[in-house]
Design a protein around this motif. Sequence first.
Motif, PDB file in Angstrom:
ATOM      1  N   ALA A 178       0.769  -1.041  -0.061  1.00  0.00           N
ATOM      2  CA  ALA A 178       0.019  -0.156   0.008  1.00  0.00           C
ATOM      3  C   ALA A 178       0.845   1.359   0.100  1.00  0.00           C
ATOM      4  O   ALA A 178       0.243   2.077  -0.281  1.00  0.00           O
ATOM      5  CB  ALA A 178      -0.658   0.002   1.300  1.00  0.00           C
ATOM      6  N   GLU A 179       2.090   1.052   0.334  1.00  0.00           N
ATOM      7  CA  GLU A 179       3.051   2.190   0.593  1.00  0.00           C
ATOM      8  C   GLU A 179       3.202   2.932  -0.880  1.00  0.00           C
ATOM      9  O   GLU A 179       3.539   4.124  -0.916  1.00  0.00           O
ATOM     10  CB  GLU A 179       4.385   2.158   1.065  1.00  0.00           C
ATOM     11  CG  GLU A 179       5.137   1.096   0.324  1.00  0.00           C
ATOM     12  CD  GLU A 179       6.562   0.657   1.131  1.00  0.00           C
ATOM     13  OE1 GLU A 179       7.535   1.202   0.554  1.00  0.00           O
ATOM     14  OE2 GLU A 179       6.324   0.078   2.121  1.00  0.00           O
ATOM     15  N   HIS A 180       3.032   2.212  -2.166  1.00  0.00           N
ATOM     16  CA  HIS A 180       3.197   2.710  -3.458  1.00  0.00           C
ATOM     17  C   HIS A 180       1.875   3.508  -3.577  1.00  0.00           C
ATOM     18  O   HIS A 180       1.803   3.981  -4.886  1.00  0.00           O
ATOM     19  CB  HIS A 180       3.823   1.763  -4.206  1.00  0.00           C
ATOM     20  CG  HIS A 180       4.880   0.949  -3.776  1.00  0.00           C
ATOM     21  ND1 HIS A 180       6.001   1.745  -3.569  1.00  0.00           N
ATOM     22  CD2 HIS A 180       5.051  -0.248  -3.382  1.00  0.00           C
ATOM     23  CE1 HIS A 180       7.028   0.853  -3.375  1.00  0.00           C
ATOM     24  NE2 HIS A 180       6.454  -0.508  -3.225  1.00  0.00           N
ATOM     25  N   ASP A 181       0.873   3.407  -3.027  1.00  0.00           N
ATOM     26  CA  ASP A 181      -0.223   4.223  -3.172  1.00  0.00           C
ATOM     27  C   ASP A 181      -0.508   5.588  -2.612  1.00  0.00           C
ATOM     28  O   ASP A 181      -1.414   6.362  -3.012  1.00  0.00           O
ATOM     29  CB  ASP A 181      -1.644   3.389  -2.661  1.00  0.00           C
ATOM     30  CG  ASP A 181      -1.768   2.090  -3.623  1.00  0.00           C
ATOM     31  OD1 ASP A 181      -1.249   2.071  -4.698  1.00  0.00           O
ATOM     32  OD2 ASP A 181      -2.307   0.926  -3.054  1.00  0.00           O
ATOM     33  N   TYR A 182       0.347   5.938  -1.867  1.00  0.00           N
ATOM     34  CA  TYR A 182       0.366   6.981  -1.172  1.00  0.00           C
ATOM     35  C   TYR A 182       1.924   7.941  -0.998  1.00  0.00           C
ATOM     36  O   TYR A 182       2.819   7.143  -1.188  1.00  0.00           O
ATOM     37  CB  TYR A 182      -0.143   7.076   0.471  1.00  0.00           C
ATOM     38  CG  TYR A 182      -1.452   6.403   0.301  1.00  0.00           C
ATOM     39  CD1 TYR A 182      -2.607   7.181   0.401  1.00  0.00           C
ATOM     40  CD2 TYR A 182      -1.507   4.995   0.338  1.00  0.00           C
ATOM     41  CE1 TYR A 182      -3.849   6.599   0.097  1.00  0.00           C
ATOM     42  CE2 TYR A 182      -2.971   4.383   0.333  1.00  0.00           C
ATOM     43  CZ  TYR A 182      -3.867   5.253   0.386  1.00  0.00           C
ATOM     44  OH  TYR A 182      -5.417   4.627   0.332  1.00  0.00           O
ATOM     45  N   SER A 183       1.856   9.160  -0.976  1.00  0.00           N
ATOM     46  CA  SER A 183       3.282   9.899  -0.888  1.00  0.00           C
ATOM     47  C   SER A 183       2.837  11.102  -0.157  1.00  0.00           C
ATOM     48  O   SER A 183       1.753  11.731  -0.260  1.00  0.00           O
ATOM     49  CB  SER A 183       3.697   9.911  -2.236  1.00  0.00           C
ATOM     50  OG  SER A 183       4.639  11.022  -2.274  1.00  0.00           O
ATOM     51  N   PHE A 184       4.034  11.802   0.450  1.00  0.00           N
ATOM     52  CA  PHE A 184       3.971  12.937   0.928  1.00  0.00           C
ATOM     53  C   PHE A 184       4.134  13.927  -0.158  1.00  0.00           C
ATOM     54  O   PHE A 184       4.599  13.627  -1.009  1.00  0.00           O
ATOM     55  CB  PHE A 184       4.887  13.183   2.406  1.00  0.00           C
ATOM     56  CG  PHE A 184       4.274  12.843   3.439  1.00  0.00           C
ATOM     57  CD1 PHE A 184       3.203  12.055   3.762  1.00  0.00           C
ATOM     58  CD2 PHE A 184       4.783  13.604   4.671  1.00  0.00           C
ATOM     59  CE1 PHE A 184       2.694  11.764   5.005  1.00  0.00           C
ATOM     60  CE2 PHE A 184       4.393  13.229   5.995  1.00  0.00           C
ATOM     61  CZ  PHE A 184       3.226  12.506   6.070  1.00  0.00           C
ATOM     62  N   PRO A 185       3.848  15.222   0.037  1.00  0.00           N
ATOM     63  CA  PRO A 185       4.027  16.098  -1.222  1.00  0.00           C
ATOM     64  C   PRO A 185       5.367  16.367  -1.468  1.00  0.00           C
ATOM     65  O   PRO A 185       5.660  17.025  -2.705  1.00  0.00           O
ATOM     66  CB  PRO A 185       3.161  17.327  -0.732  1.00  0.00           C
ATOM     67  CG  PRO A 185       3.029  17.195   0.740  1.00  0.00           C
ATOM     68  CD  PRO A 185       3.129  15.798   1.019  1.00  0.00           C
ATOM     69  N   LEU A 186       6.280  16.202  -0.786  1.00  0.00           N
ATOM     70  CA  LEU A 186       7.692  16.478  -1.024  1.00  0.00           C
ATOM     71  C   LEU A 186       8.509  15.145  -0.398  1.00  0.00           C
ATOM     72  O   LEU A 186       8.093  14.625   0.369  1.00  0.00           O
ATOM     73  CB  LEU A 186       8.320  17.647  -0.198  1.00  0.00           C
ATOM     74  CG  LEU A 186       7.588  19.166  -0.751  1.00  0.00           C
ATOM     75  CD1 LEU A 186       7.744  20.043   0.263  1.00  0.00           C
ATOM     76  CD2 LEU A 186       8.335  19.529  -2.075  1.00  0.00           C
ATOM     77  N   LYS A 187       9.645  14.961  -1.249  1.00  0.00           N
ATOM     78  CA  LYS A 187      10.592  13.850  -0.788  1.00  0.00           C
ATOM     79  C   LYS A 187      11.232  14.493   0.546  1.00  0.00           C
ATOM     80  O   LYS A 187      12.025  15.328   0.505  1.00  0.00           O
ATOM     81  CB  LYS A 187      11.381  13.417  -1.786  1.00  0.00           C
ATOM     82  CG  LYS A 187      12.324  12.361  -1.443  1.00  0.00           C
ATOM     83  CD  LYS A 187      13.259  12.068  -2.749  1.00  0.00           C
ATOM     84  CE  LYS A 187      14.044  11.015  -2.175  1.00  0.00           C
ATOM     85  NZ  LYS A 187      14.852  11.423  -1.238  1.00  0.00           N
ATOM     86  N   ARG A 188      11.243  13.886   1.475  1.00  0.00           N
ATOM     87  CA  ARG A 188      12.038  13.778   2.580  1.00  0.00           C
ATOM     88  C   ARG A 188      12.404  12.530   3.211  1.00  0.00           C
ATOM     89  O   ARG A 188      11.787  11.779   3.055  1.00  0.00           O
ATOM     90  CB  ARG A 188      11.278  14.809   3.711  1.00  0.00           C
ATOM     91  CG  ARG A 188      11.099  16.237   3.298  1.00  0.00           C
ATOM     92  CD  ARG A 188      12.403  16.911   3.169  1.00  0.00           C
ATOM     93  NE  ARG A 188      12.165  18.421   2.910  1.00  0.00           N
ATOM     94  CZ  ARG A 188      12.117  18.951   1.697  1.00  0.00           C
ATOM     95  NH1 ARG A 188      12.382  18.076   0.743  1.00  0.00           N
ATOM     96  NH2 ARG A 188      11.901  20.225   1.588  1.00  0.00           N
ATOM     97  N   GLU A 189      13.786  12.482   3.967  1.00  0.00           N
ATOM     98  CA  GLU A 189      13.932  11.342   4.803  1.00  0.00           C
ATOM     99  C   GLU A 189      13.482  11.479   6.114  1.00  0.00           C
ATOM    100  O   GLU A 189      13.334  10.104   6.552  1.00  0.00           O
ATOM    101  CB  GLU A 189      15.550  11.412   4.884  1.00  0.00           C
ATOM    102  CG  GLU A 189      16.534  11.304   3.438  1.00  0.00           C
ATOM    103  CD  GLU A 189      16.262  10.037   2.820  1.00  0.00           C
ATOM    104  OE1 GLU A 189      15.914   8.938   3.640  1.00  0.00           O
ATOM    105  OE2 GLU A 189      16.180   9.827   1.812  1.00  0.00           O
ATOM    106  N   GLU A 190      13.028  12.266   6.609  1.00  0.00           N
ATOM    107  CA  GLU A 190      12.605  12.178   8.053  1.00  0.00           C
ATOM    108  C   GLU A 190      11.545  13.106   8.360  1.00  0.00           C
ATOM    109  O   GLU A 190      10.360  12.373   8.907  1.00  0.00           O
ATOM    110  CB  GLU A 190      13.813  12.718   9.202  1.00  0.00           C
ATOM    111  CG  GLU A 190      13.335  12.770  10.546  1.00  0.00           C
ATOM    112  CD  GLU A 190      14.310  12.749  11.365  1.00  0.00           C
ATOM    113  OE1 GLU A 190      14.359  12.753  12.533  1.00  0.00           O
ATOM    114  OE2 GLU A 190      15.571  13.442  10.946  1.00  0.00           O
TER     115      GLU A 190
END
Length: 522
Positions: A178-190
């Motif tokens: 399911a993690e590939h169905d959602y994302s935060f609006p910016l790429k961040r490590e933490e």
Amino acid sequence: MAGKNQAYAEKYAEFAMEQMRLYGIPASVTLAQGILESASGQSRLAQNENNHFGIKATQSWIASGGKYGLYTDDKPNEKFCSYDSVGDSYAHHSRFLKENSRYASCFKLDADDYRGWAQGLDKAGYATAGKYAPALISIIERNDLQRYDRMVMEEMNAKGLKPGQRTPQLQSGNNNSAEHDYSFPLKREEFLFVTSPFGMRTDPTDPSKKQMHKGMDIQCNNEAVLATEKNGKVVAVNENANTAGGKSVTVEYTREGGAKVQVSYLHLNSFSVKVGDTVNAGQQIGVSGNTGTRTTGPHLHFGVKQIAEDGTARDMDPAAYLAEIAEKGNIRLTAMHDGQNLLAKYKSQNPDSPAIDTSLSPEEWMKKLLSSEDSGISMGGNGQDPVMEMVMTLFTSLMALAVQIDNKTEEEKMASATAAAIDKRIDLTPLVQGMRECTLMVKEGETPLLSVDTGTNRFTAQLSSSDMNRMNLVLSDSTLTADEKKERISGIIGNIALNAQLSQDYCQGISQQSQSENISIR
């Protein structure tokens, strides 16, 4: 035995190669570790939990909802991570190495240096058994696993990329997690660094007024902004940079029962979608910027609206939305503002949902910011640069003492720490006597700069390593009270300021003498 190893490598090579593309970890080393740690996929951990790398479940793993199984290792009933698929195990193995500072030196090696990686993992203590590096190297060379490294290197070179330059959130992955169905609006490590949350605030363009901030401002500068869910529809694109929100994109996601959620990205520099496009989680839809008539600097204004089945719309706190997709997509990121995780109050009542750390001190928060991707300066505490380690320690400790002496509230202390980390500047005036103003600033690759205004003169001085060491010794002395530290720090700064003034006076004297001699000669 070699047959089992070869069969394992062929079965999971694509998983390992994908992790090499994403993180720069040699596919050969990942496969060799999988072979060694899982007995070529035949161990109980691998069979029952899809755990191919012997990774134990930490408190943070458990707190964030990660599953685990109980097995006897060094002692009975130890907790080991449990995964929905082998692909998830490979992905977590990469994150485990990337996010653990003790493996940082490995990521400085070339992606096809399997010997260096094997030795680095051994030295960092990945396994408690001895001769870990020779065992990995033997498995690699006996099974020609380095051929998978060569395949990835050739593929990436052809695209003008290096392993580790692809973004995990932009990939479809090798499984249906399911993690590939959602994302935060910016790429961040933490974490996302939120400079202004949802709710009432002072109007940034007119401090005399209060306004309702209907979104969340996130620190970023010309970065890819990403779609947050799968099957989103672009419903609005504003190309006019001279409107309040500047260039913007709005994406709509449907919910069961006919309700919808609209996610908006404002103040963009550019966008790569048009109305009617379908976007998926992690897909780039534009680049952040500073467009619009109501902006005070580069950032992303991230807004969320809930639209009921009857068409009624209301603004939603983006923190609530991010908490929702973080739980659905097993995303282990937070959204931090003045040391507080904004997702905390929207934490699920599920006992397995992520725990929230609310115990950060102003000093810890400032250090966290300075070490983050949003700091704009390489001050990470990785132990590789002792001078920068000294700078960071001094900077954060001075800030903590200054706000303590200044009798600020806890909320004011956190706000001061945030401002100091953003500006790379601390107001030391509360710590010194007889000075109108005293500030300390840091810049990339430079020692801290002390700026002093005595009321009659203004001058600056670069702090030497000796200066910083003397102050750090005072600040770290637990036997001293805050007032005693203030007195001693004031004395040290006073001496630095005096020497700087004497140097300035000397230089001015030489200059005046030179000018006088030139006049006499004429």
